[in-house]
Design an enzyme around this catalytic site. Sequence first.
Site, PDB file in Angstrom:
ATOM      1  N   ASP A  98     -10.771   0.805  -8.864  1.00 33.28           N
ATOM      2  CA  ASP A  98     -11.534   2.006  -8.521  1.00 33.28           C
ATOM      3  C   ASP A  98     -11.448   3.086  -9.596  1.00 33.28           C
ATOM      4  O   ASP A  98     -10.499   3.126 -10.391  1.00 33.28           O
ATOM      5  CB  ASP A  98     -11.007   2.622  -7.215  1.00 33.28           C
ATOM      6  N   HIS A 243      -6.463   0.717  -9.615  1.00 30.82           N
ATOM      7  CA  HIS A 243      -7.295   1.742 -10.232  1.00 30.82           C
ATOM      8  C   HIS A 243      -7.281   1.584 -11.751  1.00 30.82           C
ATOM      9  O   HIS A 243      -6.230   1.296 -12.337  1.00 30.82           O
ATOM     10  CB  HIS A 243      -6.798   3.143  -9.867  1.00 30.82           C
TER      11      HIS A 243
END
Length: 278
Positions: A98, A243
């Site tokens: 992400d 992430h």
Amino acid sequence: MQKDHLFTRRRMLLAGAAAAGAAGTAGAILAAGGEETAGTAAPAGGPQARQALKPSAFRLQPLTGYGPPRAAPRKLKVRKEPILQISGRGRRMVLTFDDGPNPAYTPHILDTLAKYDVRAMFFVCGECVVDNRELLVRMADEGHVVGNHTWTHPLLTTMNRKEIRSEMERTSDVIEDTYGDRPQWFRAPYGAWNRAAFQLGAELGMEPMAWTVDTTDWEVPGTDTIIDRVEGGAAPGVVVLSHDAGGDRSQTVRAIREWLPYLIDSGYHLTVPSRRPT
């Protein structure tokens, strides 16, 4: 469409977008190659720490000189919960990243995935795409799935419907304008879903995806902790959250070099989902 032709079109889109910027300024899912999958539940994991970016007034205009006009997205059934896992034959897992793309971390993650011939999902933020289009093109060219993670990574539950639509739609537009395809997957920032997010995502042709295992890399807990989270949480159907932006992701970069070969040696097949055609 042949693969080489698709790549050429994506490169043309990228070059055209750069020129335009200089002038003026992502029920049922399938594990790829597997069986029908279904898995929904309430969002899991903690908040996704992210350094605030400066507000951007940038609004990418469609590149009408390349390819056909933008088609209306296929509307989907509105879900009440996000997809959390996949199911199917074998030991299949999905890796997701992400908040990117980020030139300091995303290329290293892509390099590691390429080394082991693994495909993943990248839920990108529109304002990060604007300055890193080449990374989005690389994701697509290397077979990864690009998903929508809003434009500025806001908390959607504090916003009105018009604001949520803008965040989602602008991001889908910049993804399509960069490499030619609209995203088919959406992830709410912080895992904070509401009715409007589900409805608007369906209207924009995107399925909602959450996660099963949170690496907690957003807390920067140490490389060993991230490795332990992934290896300890590994199981058939798991969707792993990591992430590639939103803070210092050097621990994530180091950790994936350790846990990815471990998963492969343990017999897991790291795949990406595809939707059943309607």
